[in-house]
Design a protein around this motif. Sequence first.
Motif, PDB file in Angstrom:
ATOM      1  N   GLY A 103       0.855  -1.170   0.000  1.00  0.00           N
ATOM      2  CA  GLY A 103       0.000   0.000   0.000  1.00  0.00           C
ATOM      3  C   GLY A 103       0.895   1.225   0.000  1.00  0.00           C
ATOM      4  O   GLY A 103       1.851   1.294   0.779  1.00  0.00           O
ATOM      5  N   TRP A 167      -5.348   7.255   2.151  1.00  0.00           N
ATOM      6  CA  TRP A 167      -5.081   6.207   3.138  1.00  0.00           C
ATOM      7  C   TRP A 167      -6.067   5.049   2.981  1.00  0.00           C
ATOM      8  O   TRP A 167      -5.681   3.879   3.056  1.00  0.00           O
ATOM      9  CB  TRP A 167      -5.162   6.781   4.554  1.00  0.00           C
ATOM     10  N   ALA A 170      -4.982   3.021   0.043  1.00  0.00           N
ATOM     11  CA  ALA A 170      -3.784   2.226   0.305  1.00  0.00           C
ATOM     12  C   ALA A 170      -4.075   0.993   1.151  1.00  0.00           C
ATOM     13  O   ALA A 170      -3.405  -0.031   1.011  1.00  0.00           O
ATOM     14  CB  ALA A 170      -2.732   3.094   0.985  1.00  0.00           C
ATOM     15  N   LEU A 171      -5.077   1.082   2.015  1.00  0.00           N
ATOM     16  CA  LEU A 171      -5.395  -0.024   2.932  1.00  0.00           C
ATOM     17  C   LEU A 171      -6.466  -0.963   2.384  1.00  0.00           C
ATOM     18  O   LEU A 171      -6.731  -2.006   2.987  1.00  0.00           O
ATOM     19  CB  LEU A 171      -5.861   0.543   4.274  1.00  0.00           C
ATOM     20  N   LEU A 178       3.470  -1.425   3.916  1.00  0.00           N
ATOM     21  CA  LEU A 178       3.102  -0.043   3.640  1.00  0.00           C
ATOM     22  C   LEU A 178       4.358   0.735   3.270  1.00  0.00           C
ATOM     23  O   LEU A 178       5.375   0.675   3.971  1.00  0.00           O
ATOM     24  CB  LEU A 178       2.437   0.600   4.854  1.00  0.00           C
ATOM     25  N   LEU A 180       5.353   4.634   2.657  1.00  0.00           N
ATOM     26  CA  LEU A 180       4.727   5.896   3.009  1.00  0.00           C
ATOM     27  C   LEU A 180       5.721   7.045   2.849  1.00  0.00           C
ATOM     28  O   LEU A 180       6.749   7.085   3.533  1.00  0.00           O
ATOM     29  CB  LEU A 180       4.230   5.858   4.464  1.00  0.00           C
ATOM     30  N   LEU A 199      -1.228   3.045  11.685  1.00  0.00           N
ATOM     31  CA  LEU A 199       0.071   2.366  11.673  1.00  0.00           C
ATOM     32  C   LEU A 199       0.169   1.349  12.803  1.00  0.00           C
ATOM     33  O   LEU A 199       0.721   0.258  12.620  1.00  0.00           O
ATOM     34  CB  LEU A 199       1.195   3.392  11.772  1.00  0.00           C
ATOM     35  N   HIS A 202      -1.793  -1.653  11.731  1.00  0.00           N
ATOM     36  CA  HIS A 202      -1.046  -2.398  10.718  1.00  0.00           C
ATOM     37  C   HIS A 202       0.052  -3.237  11.370  1.00  0.00           C
ATOM     38  O   HIS A 202       0.231  -4.416  11.034  1.00  0.00           O
ATOM     39  CB  HIS A 202      -0.463  -1.422   9.706  1.00  0.00           C
ATOM     40  N   MET A 209       6.513  -1.802   7.369  1.00  0.00           N
ATOM     41  CA  MET A 209       6.390  -0.513   6.696  1.00  0.00           C
ATOM     42  C   MET A 209       7.727   0.198   6.612  1.00  0.00           C
ATOM     43  O   MET A 209       8.599   0.048   7.471  1.00  0.00           O
ATOM     44  CB  MET A 209       5.358   0.379   7.368  1.00  0.00           C
TER      45      MET A 209
END
Length: 257
Positions: A103, A167, A170-171, A178, A180, A199, A202, A209
């Motif tokens: 994402g 967001w 992306a999810l 992720l 970012l 976050l 996640h 991430m």
Amino acid sequence: MSRAGERIATDRPAPAHSAVDAPTALAIEISNLKKSYGLKPVLRNIQLALPQGQRMALLGANGAGKTTLLRILAGLSKAGSGTVCLNGLDSRYELQEIRQQIGFVAHQPYLYEELTVLENLLFFGQLYGVKQARERANALLQRVGMERRAKERIRVLSRGQVQRVAWARALLHSPQILLLDEPDTGLDQDGNDLVAALLAEHSARGGSMLFTTHNLERALAWSDQLVILASGRVVYQHDAATLSLEELQQRYREVVK
């Protein structure tokens, strides 16, 4: 397409690590990565490894190469040389599979301005093959505080509202990784609190991430590893848990010119 670790007759090189002999499963593995624009080097021999389930903050001044690195990881830009693997998948051969697992949130929201908020999410839900996409989209819009704006076009929203929808996009497909690029861009304090909560959720699900930020305090709070880039090179790397904010600030001033 073949997955890393399968024994299939092919002339492609073996992945750097297999699921059998790797001591730690890696979410991201970057080896000898270089990238230039014309004669100008942007990334110089980048070597990074992020274990699955961990978080890495990527720091550095403007022009250090952070955004270029994330765009390569997201499959939006090609490396000049070197290898990039995400969850054991080699981006040179398995980019479509990689895109299903990541994402991406960046300055550009990657949304269609003439479509409504919900139409955007339904489009990306179809693109990623999300089951029960409408239910998933509505749940995420509620989670990011945009359910009342679902029927409004993206072009009429504020920058912060667009970032909240980005967001949700992306999810949408429950990515394992992720990526970012300054994920709090355009957000107020409530928006920053929302990002921190997303976050944390996640990470609680075992996700990984890599993120960029200019906020050193936020980088320290949100990460397991800290990496600083300068002039396209990794000039500093440290575990976040053993570093104070004052130490990070001092080291940042020392290595970022």
